[in-house]
Design an enzyme around this catalytic site. Structure first.
Site, mmCIF file in Angstrom:
data_model
loop_
_atom_site.group_PDB
_atom_site.id
_atom_site.type_symbol
_atom_site.label_atom_id
_atom_site.label_comp_id
_atom_site.label_asym_id
_atom_site.label_seq_id
_atom_site.Cartn_x
_atom_site.Cartn_y
_atom_site.Cartn_z
ATOM 1 N N ASP A 116 0.848 -1.208 0.000
ATOM 2 C CA ASP A 116 0.000 0.000 0.000
ATOM 3 C C ASP A 116 0.874 1.246 0.000
ATOM 4 O O ASP A 116 0.573 2.242 -0.675
ATOM 5 C CB ASP A 116 -0.884 0.050 1.242
ATOM 6 C CG ASP A 116 -1.796 -1.156 1.357
ATOM 7 O OD1 ASP A 116 -2.106 -1.767 0.323
ATOM 8 O OD2 ASP A 116 -2.182 -1.481 2.490
HETATM 9 C C1 26A Z 1 -11.476 -7.157 1.288
HETATM 10 N N1 26A Z 1 -10.248 -7.256 2.038
HETATM 11 C C2 26A Z 1 -9.808 -8.591 2.361
HETATM 12 C C3 26A Z 1 -9.531 -6.120 2.392
HETATM 13 C C4 26A Z 1 -8.337 -6.141 3.138
HETATM 14 C C5 26A Z 1 -7.691 -4.921 3.381
HETATM 15 N N2 26A Z 1 -8.148 -3.751 2.919
HETATM 16 C C6 26A Z 1 -9.283 -3.784 2.225
HETATM 17 N N3 26A Z 1 -9.976 -4.925 1.969
HETATM 18 N N4 26A Z 1 -7.603 -7.127 3.722
HETATM 19 C C7 26A Z 1 -6.543 -6.524 4.303
HETATM 20 N N5 26A Z 1 -6.594 -5.198 4.097
HETATM 21 C C8 26A Z 1 -5.664 -4.158 4.536
HETATM 22 O O1 26A Z 1 -4.480 -4.319 3.835
HETATM 23 C C9 26A Z 1 -3.499 -3.624 4.566
HETATM 24 C C10 26A Z 1 -2.146 -4.175 4.239
HETATM 25 O O2 26A Z 1 -1.886 -4.105 2.901
HETATM 26 C C11 26A Z 1 -5.312 -4.244 6.002
HETATM 27 O O3 26A Z 1 -6.200 -3.481 6.779
HETATM 28 C C12 26A Z 1 -3.885 -3.695 6.031
HETATM 29 O O4 26A Z 1 -3.825 -2.413 6.601
#
Ligand code: 26A
Length: 348
Positions: free
Chosen positions: A303
């Site tokens: 990210d």
């Molecule tokens: C739909 N899903 C599975 C998700 C996520 C996500 N953000 C949005 N949708 N699953 C994990 N994260 C976020 O990814 C970040 C790390 O790349 C987590 O909250 C974490 O901050």
């Protein structure tokens, strides 16, 4: 390696939609992952059997609470580097609770212009972050985030924000929540001939959400992903080669609504070079390897890469500068807990 800001950028230049999640992060032993049938470096949606994880992390593993959610992370990092508030606007759905308050406060402290849809009586989403050495495994309980609806984007003040932006970024993760909102933003970007950027986000998106992903892809000018996500896309498409360069070339060659602006793929591979794929060319950008003792956790590295990239892209900088800044931001975030930063950004 980021250039400082040369001139001020208009407020609301960049719009993103995603799942605002509060990360509950802890170092755990490998058998904790095994207990929940999770792998290192997974990113999954929580099922009923995962629900005890969150309580266990808090009670047994001294969990930390950190602002998370993939798109919101990227936009916070872009804001940190831009050092000019409200360039980026974020839409997502939260509950009416303490976690929503924490997320909003962290986002605003970073300078992000947040416009949450609020779903009463549903808790704000959380994401378990299971740290094992340099790996992180994510298990998201979307809760309120899953309740985002397109009418939020159609409220006049929000519609104006979408209409007036110059750049749009949405994660593949958001395909699990509300594809019509993605298509609407994509169509706006297309009509106004403005860049629309997406992320493959996690292997499970290509495995289980390929239909809405393929619907959005023709609008995508820049697609981000890591090596596992690109491989999952290739497998789901039944492409013969697992070679990352080949996958990138095929990705950029897929149908595109605006053929005058050929698609670009940017594929990261941990500490191996970032690949920039444009039509037939593949360029490599080296990543500075961190010593193991410098790594706090790798949560949010991908990210942060996108955030660093966006901070330069919205200033019209070259792809070369954008990718170098992405690498700078990812390197910084890895040295801090979750997707958080410390101090002022350093432009070497
Ligand atoms: C739909 N899903 C599975 C998700 C996520 C996500 N953000 C949005 N949708 N699953 C994990 N994260 C976020 O990814 C970040 C790390 O790349 C987590 O909250 C974490 O901050």
């Amino acid at each position: 390696m980021c250039d400082p800001i040369s001139s001020s950028i208009r407020e609301g230049t960049l719009v993103g939609c995603g799942n605002p999640l509060l990360d509950i992060s802890a170092v755990v032993p490998l058998d904790f992952l095994q207990k929940y049938s999770m792998n290192e470096d997974d990113a999954i949606l929580a099922e009923d059997r995962h629900m005890p994880i969150y309580g266990e992390l808090v009670e047994g593993f001294q969990a930390e609470f950190l602002a998370g959610g993939s798109v919101q992370n990227s936009l916070r990092i872009a804001q940190w580097i831009l050092r000019q508030p409200r360039v980026a606007v974020f839409f997502g759905c939260v509950g009416e609770d303490r976690y929503a308050g924490i997320l909003k406060e962290k986002a605003q402290a970073a300078g992000l212009d947040v416009h949450y849809q609020v779903k009463k009586d549903v808790p704000t989403g959380t994401c378990a972050v299971l740290i094992t050495g340099t790996h992180r495994s994510l298990c998201a309980n979307l809760a309120a985030a899953n309740n985002f609806t397109i009418d939020h984007l159609e409220e006049p003040s929000n519609k104006a924000l979408v209409d007036n932006a110059q750049y749009y970024y949405i994660s593949g993760f958001f395909l699990t929540v509300n594809p019509p909102s993605i298509m609407q933003v994509a169509a706006t970007a297309h009509a106004k001939q403005r860049p629309f950027l997406m992320n493959l986000s996690a292997p499970f998106i290509s495995q289980f959400y390929m239909t809405p992903l393929l619907a959005a892809l023709p609008y995508v000018d820049i697609i981000f992903g890591n090596e596992a996500e690109a491989q999952a896309f290739a497998e789901a498409q039944q492409w013969p080669s697992g070679d990352l360069r080949e996958i990138g070339k095929r990705l950029v060659a897929m149908e595109k609504k605006n053929p005058t602006r050929p698609r670009i793929a940017i594929l990261t591979q941990g500490c191996d070079p970032v690949l920039l794929i444009q039509q037939d060319s593949v360029q490599e950008f080296p990543v500075t390897k961190l010593a193991v003792h410098e790594i706090v956790d790798t949560n949010g590295a991908g990210d942060a890469f996108v955030g660093g990239f966006l901070s330069q892209f919205v200033q019209g900088k070259s792809l070369d500068v954008c990718i170098r800044c992405g690498n700078y931001a990812a390197g910084h975030i890895i040295k801090n807990p979750g997707c958080t930063y410390s101090g002022e950004p350093e432009f070497v």
